[in-house]
Design a protein around this motif. Structure first.
Motif, mmCIF file in Angstrom:
data_model
loop_
_atom_site.group_PDB
_atom_site.id
_atom_site.type_symbol
_atom_site.label_atom_id
_atom_site.label_comp_id
_atom_site.label_asym_id
_atom_site.label_seq_id
_atom_site.Cartn_x
_atom_site.Cartn_y
_atom_site.Cartn_z
ATOM 1 N N PRO A 1 0.846 -1.237 -0.001
ATOM 2 C CA PRO A 1 -0.014 -0.102 0.028
ATOM 3 C C PRO A 1 0.874 1.283 -0.083
ATOM 4 O O PRO A 1 0.293 2.477 -0.462
ATOM 5 C CB PRO A 1 -0.907 -0.063 1.336
ATOM 6 C CG PRO A 1 0.032 -1.067 2.089
ATOM 7 C CD PRO A 1 0.674 -1.962 1.313
ATOM 8 N N GLU A 2 2.137 1.051 0.332
ATOM 9 C CA GLU A 2 3.145 2.250 0.394
ATOM 10 C C GLU A 2 3.387 2.632 -1.080
ATOM 11 O O GLU A 2 4.004 3.999 -1.370
ATOM 12 C CB GLU A 2 4.348 1.987 0.993
ATOM 13 C CG GLU A 2 5.211 1.186 0.588
ATOM 14 C CD GLU A 2 4.909 -0.348 0.600
ATOM 15 O OE1 GLU A 2 5.839 -1.156 0.263
ATOM 16 O OE2 GLU A 2 3.914 -0.841 1.170
ATOM 17 N N LEU A 3 3.193 1.866 -2.149
ATOM 18 C CA LEU A 3 3.659 2.339 -3.577
ATOM 19 C C LEU A 3 2.209 2.621 -4.147
ATOM 20 O O LEU A 3 1.167 2.231 -4.008
ATOM 21 C CB LEU A 3 4.087 0.956 -4.159
ATOM 22 C CG LEU A 3 5.390 0.499 -3.557
ATOM 23 C CD1 LEU A 3 5.872 -0.921 -4.161
ATOM 24 C CD2 LEU A 3 6.580 1.592 -3.682
ATOM 25 N N ASN A 4 2.560 3.373 -5.327
ATOM 26 C CA ASN A 4 1.608 3.748 -6.356
ATOM 27 C C ASN A 4 1.584 3.022 -7.398
ATOM 28 O O ASN A 4 2.592 2.716 -8.026
ATOM 29 C CB ASN A 4 1.445 5.092 -6.602
ATOM 30 C CG ASN A 4 1.090 6.122 -5.548
ATOM 31 O OD1 ASN A 4 0.213 5.592 -4.392
ATOM 32 N ND2 ASN A 4 1.445 7.313 -5.577
ATOM 33 N N TYR A 5 0.395 2.092 -8.028
ATOM 34 C CA TYR A 5 0.597 1.455 -9.036
ATOM 35 C C TYR A 5 -0.280 1.735 -10.240
ATOM 36 O O TYR A 5 -1.440 2.286 -10.291
ATOM 37 C CB TYR A 5 0.114 -0.318 -8.553
ATOM 38 C CG TYR A 5 0.916 -0.932 -7.950
ATOM 39 C CD1 TYR A 5 1.864 -1.920 -8.731
ATOM 40 C CD2 TYR A 5 1.066 -0.900 -6.717
ATOM 41 C CE1 TYR A 5 2.737 -2.626 -7.999
ATOM 42 C CE2 TYR A 5 2.061 -1.681 -5.728
ATOM 43 C CZ TYR A 5 2.742 -2.589 -6.455
ATOM 44 O OH TYR A 5 3.767 -3.124 -5.725
#
Length: 238
Positions: A85-89
């Motif tokens: 959840p700490e990354l943007n995809y």
């Protein structure tokens, strides 16, 4: 719908023309996919425009961005986004039922860090993604175009990987996976010759599947049957 294009080169490396690197099989939408497109596109869909996307505005926050080219039905992409959840995809897919399925799964899993393009990946990369903005680019199990006369249609080509290098941050990674050994060898050959990349493999060829790439049902079945899968990870150095 635009077509995905890559450059075709002659045997001595001379540029010839741009060609298609996929066959568009549109397929019929299920009711669930149609409903997901209708209800989830306003929040998770990214409409293609030939101008750079404001990533912070698209996600409502600043975070490292992972972009996947050709996510199929999107199950593993949703799984990855949920697990990190700490990354943007960002996912790019031309197959509309796959886009619908991905949006439906993301909504069901409560995933909020995923955005999706339904468009040609090369056009999106060229025009909608700012240079130096991506932390990782993923290309998992692309069409292998296994007949020798079709190898020029493979998306991993010198011009394409330099386009990706521009979009990656310094230290960003291009991660490929294929279950066709011949394509793995082709990927390794192209990437080893590509300027500005370093192989993350200690043996200078392939890497073990990293934890962030989920094992698909298809892949697990292949392992049981003794089929190989090859992962390659190359880091942008300059």
């Amino acid at each position: 719908m635009s077509e995905v294009t890559t450059a075709e080169f002659s045997d001595n490396g001379k540029y010839l023309r741009k060609i298609r690197s996929f066959v568009l099989r549109e397929g019929r939408l299920t009711k669930g996919q149609e409903q997901a497109l209708e209800t989830q596109w306003p929040t998770m869909g990214l409409d293609y425009t030939p101008t750079s996307l404001d990533l912070a505005a698209a996600f409502g926050r600043e975070a490292d961005v992972v972009l996947e080219i050709g996510f199929g039905m999107g199950a593993s992409l949703v799984q990855m986004a949920k697990a990190a959840p700490e990354l943007n995809y960002i996912g790019i897919e031309v197959h509309k039922p796959g886009v619908g399925a991905c949006l439906g799964d993301a909504a069901k899993e409560g995933v909020t860090n995923l955005r999706v393009f339904h468009h040609d990946a090369v056009e999106v990369l060229e025009n909608s993604i700012a240079d130096g903005s991506l932390s990782r680019v993923q290309l998992f199990f692309p069409d292998p175009w296994h007949k020798a006369r079709h190898h020029k249609r493979r998306i991993v080509q010198p011009e394409f990987v330099q386009l990706l290098r521009r979009k990656l941050k310094i230290g960003g990674v291009f991660h490929m996976a294929t279950d066709w050994e011949n394509y793995a060898e082709h990927m390794l050959e192209v990437m080893s010759a590509a300027e500005g990349y370093a192989n993350q493999s200690n043996s200078n060829d392939y890497v073990e599947r990293p934890d962030h790439r989920p094992l698909t049902k298809f892949e697990a079945r292949g392992h049981r049957l003794g089929h190989g899968v090859w992962d390659l990870m190359f880091e942008r150095t300059v």
